[in-house]
Write a protein that holds these residues in place. Sequence first.
Motif, short mmCIF file in Angstrom:
data_model
loop_
_atom_site.label_atom_id
_atom_site.label_comp_id
_atom_site.label_asym_id
_atom_site.label_seq_id
_atom_site.Cartn_x
_atom_site.Cartn_y
_atom_site.Cartn_z
N LEU A 239 1.57 14.10 1.30
CA LEU A 239 1.62 12.91 0.47
C LEU A 239 2.54 11.89 1.15
O LEU A 239 3.72 12.15 1.34
N ALA A 240 1.97 10.75 1.53
CA ALA A 240 2.76 9.67 2.13
C ALA A 240 2.88 8.54 1.11
O ALA A 240 1.89 8.13 0.49
N VAL A 241 4.11 8.06 0.92
CA VAL A 241 4.36 6.92 0.04
C VAL A 241 4.71 5.74 0.94
O VAL A 241 5.67 5.80 1.71
N LEU A 242 3.91 4.70 0.84
CA LEU A 242 4.07 3.51 1.68
C LEU A 242 4.38 2.29 0.82
O LEU A 242 3.84 2.14 -0.28
N HIS A 243 5.21 1.42 1.34
CA HIS A 243 5.56 0.16 0.67
C HIS A 243 4.97 -0.98 1.47
O HIS A 243 5.05 -0.99 2.71
N LEU A 244 4.39 -1.95 0.77
CA LEU A 244 3.84 -3.12 1.46
C LEU A 244 4.07 -4.36 0.60
O LEU A 244 4.32 -4.26 -0.60
N SER A 245 3.98 -5.51 1.24
CA SER A 245 4.19 -6.78 0.53
C SER A 245 3.01 -7.72 0.68
O SER A 245 3.13 -8.90 0.38
N CYS A 246 1.88 -7.21 1.12
CA CYS A 246 0.69 -8.05 1.27
C CYS A 246 -0.33 -7.68 0.20
O CYS A 246 -0.18 -6.68 -0.49
N ARG A 247 -1.35 -8.49 0.07
CA ARG A 247 -2.46 -8.17 -0.84
C ARG A 247 -3.19 -6.95 -0.29
O ARG A 247 -3.24 -6.73 0.91
N TRP A 248 -3.81 -6.20 -1.20
CA TRP A 248 -4.62 -5.05 -0.76
C TRP A 248 -5.69 -5.51 0.22
O TRP A 248 -5.95 -4.83 1.21
N SER A 249 -6.29 -6.64 -0.05
CA SER A 249 -7.38 -7.13 0.80
C SER A 249 -6.91 -7.52 2.20
O SER A 249 -7.73 -7.65 3.11
N ASP A 250 -5.60 -7.72 2.38
CA ASP A 250 -5.06 -8.12 3.68
C ASP A 250 -4.42 -6.97 4.44
O ASP A 250 -3.98 -7.15 5.57
N LEU A 251 -4.34 -5.79 3.83
CA LEU A 251 -3.65 -4.65 4.44
C LEU A 251 -4.29 -4.26 5.77
O LEU A 251 -5.52 -4.15 5.88
N GLY A 252 -3.44 -4.06 6.77
CA GLY A 252 -3.93 -3.66 8.09
C GLY A 252 -2.89 -2.82 8.82
O GLY A 252 -1.84 -2.48 8.26
N PRO A 253 -3.16 -2.49 10.08
CA PRO A 253 -2.24 -1.66 10.87
C PRO A 253 -0.82 -2.23 10.88
O PRO A 253 -0.62 -3.44 10.96
N ASP A 254 0.13 -1.32 10.79
CA ASP A 254 1.56 -1.65 10.85
C ASP A 254 2.02 -2.61 9.74
O ASP A 254 3.02 -3.30 9.90
N ASP A 255 1.33 -2.62 8.61
CA ASP A 255 1.69 -3.51 7.50
C ASP A 255 2.53 -2.82 6.42
O ASP A 255 2.86 -3.44 5.42
N ALA A 256 2.85 -1.54 6.60
CA ALA A 256 3.54 -0.81 5.53
C ALA A 256 4.76 -0.09 6.08
O ALA A 256 4.80 0.30 7.25
N ASP A 257 5.73 0.08 5.21
CA ASP A 257 6.91 0.89 5.53
C ASP A 257 6.73 2.26 4.90
O ASP A 257 6.39 2.36 3.70
N LEU A 258 6.96 3.29 5.67
CA LEU A 258 6.88 4.65 5.14
C LEU A 258 8.15 4.93 4.35
O LEU A 258 9.25 4.91 4.89
N ILE A 259 7.98 5.16 3.05
CA ILE A 259 9.11 5.47 2.18
C ILE A 259 9.41 6.96 2.21
O ILE A 259 10.55 7.39 2.30
N SER A 260 8.35 7.76 2.15
CA SER A 260 8.54 9.21 2.24
C SER A 260 7.24 9.88 2.65
O SER A 260 6.14 9.34 2.46
N PHE A 261 7.40 11.05 3.24
CA PHE A 261 6.28 11.93 3.54
C PHE A 261 6.71 13.33 3.15
O PHE A 261 7.71 13.84 3.65
N VAL A 262 6.00 13.91 2.21
CA VAL A 262 6.33 15.24 1.72
C VAL A 262 5.07 16.09 1.61
O VAL A 262 3.96 15.56 1.58
N VAL A 263 5.29 17.39 1.57
CA VAL A 263 4.19 18.34 1.35
C VAL A 263 4.60 19.20 0.16
O VAL A 263 5.22 20.25 0.34
N PRO A 264 4.32 18.74 -1.06
CA PRO A 264 4.71 19.49 -2.24
C PRO A 264 4.00 20.85 -2.30
O PRO A 264 2.81 20.93 -2.04
N ARG A 265 4.74 21.86 -2.61
CA ARG A 265 4.18 23.20 -2.73
C ARG A 265 4.52 23.77 -4.09
O ARG A 265 5.61 23.57 -4.60
N GLY A 266 3.54 24.45 -4.68
CA GLY A 266 3.71 25.05 -6.00
C GLY A 266 4.29 26.42 -5.86
O GLY A 266 4.53 27.19 -6.68
#
Length: 176
Positions: free
Chosen positions: A149-176
């Motif tokens: 699960l990757a959580v990304l932050h962005l400040s553009c419209r969804w329609s404008d999203l492209g490469p290198d447009d987001a900051d990775l907030i976290s990457f986790v692999v939740p396990r039960g």
Amino acid sequence: MADPSDLLIDRTLVLLRHSKAVQDESMPDFERPLADRGRADAAAAGRYLVAQGIDADLVLCSPSQRTRETWRFAAEAGAAATDVWYDRRIYNADADELLDVIHEAPTEARTVILVGHGPGVPWLADELALDGTSPERVELSQKYPTSGLAVLHLSCRWSDLGPDDADLISFVVPRG
């Protein structure tokens, strides 16, 4: 016409790879359900989203059995969404095809969760994340297992999203 100030509004994109599915060669891939571990891991992903305060305005989900079940078990564990769209284009999609689906998210949606498959979800996370040096960024580019699960932050419209447009907030692999 969209409000120009809309460009400045923060958005969150969560890229969730479906949880562990059964390995049954006798059934079509599209119909494979989650394994016991997959159900537990999907619930753990839901609990993670709740713990992070992530409520989705929209879930974009592949209609395959394992992705639908991943979202269902996450939701049963408390993950919340205002709306869920099942989109056939997400199944077996590459990064560009997934991005096309995300581009259609409503402008007013502030948080979108995409539940999809490998290798498209890992490729998209790798393509969107701006920082290439953080330990989490390196980890997601090397291995993005089921329930990743990757959580990304962005400040553009969804329609404008492209490469290198987001900051990775976290990457986790939740396990039960």
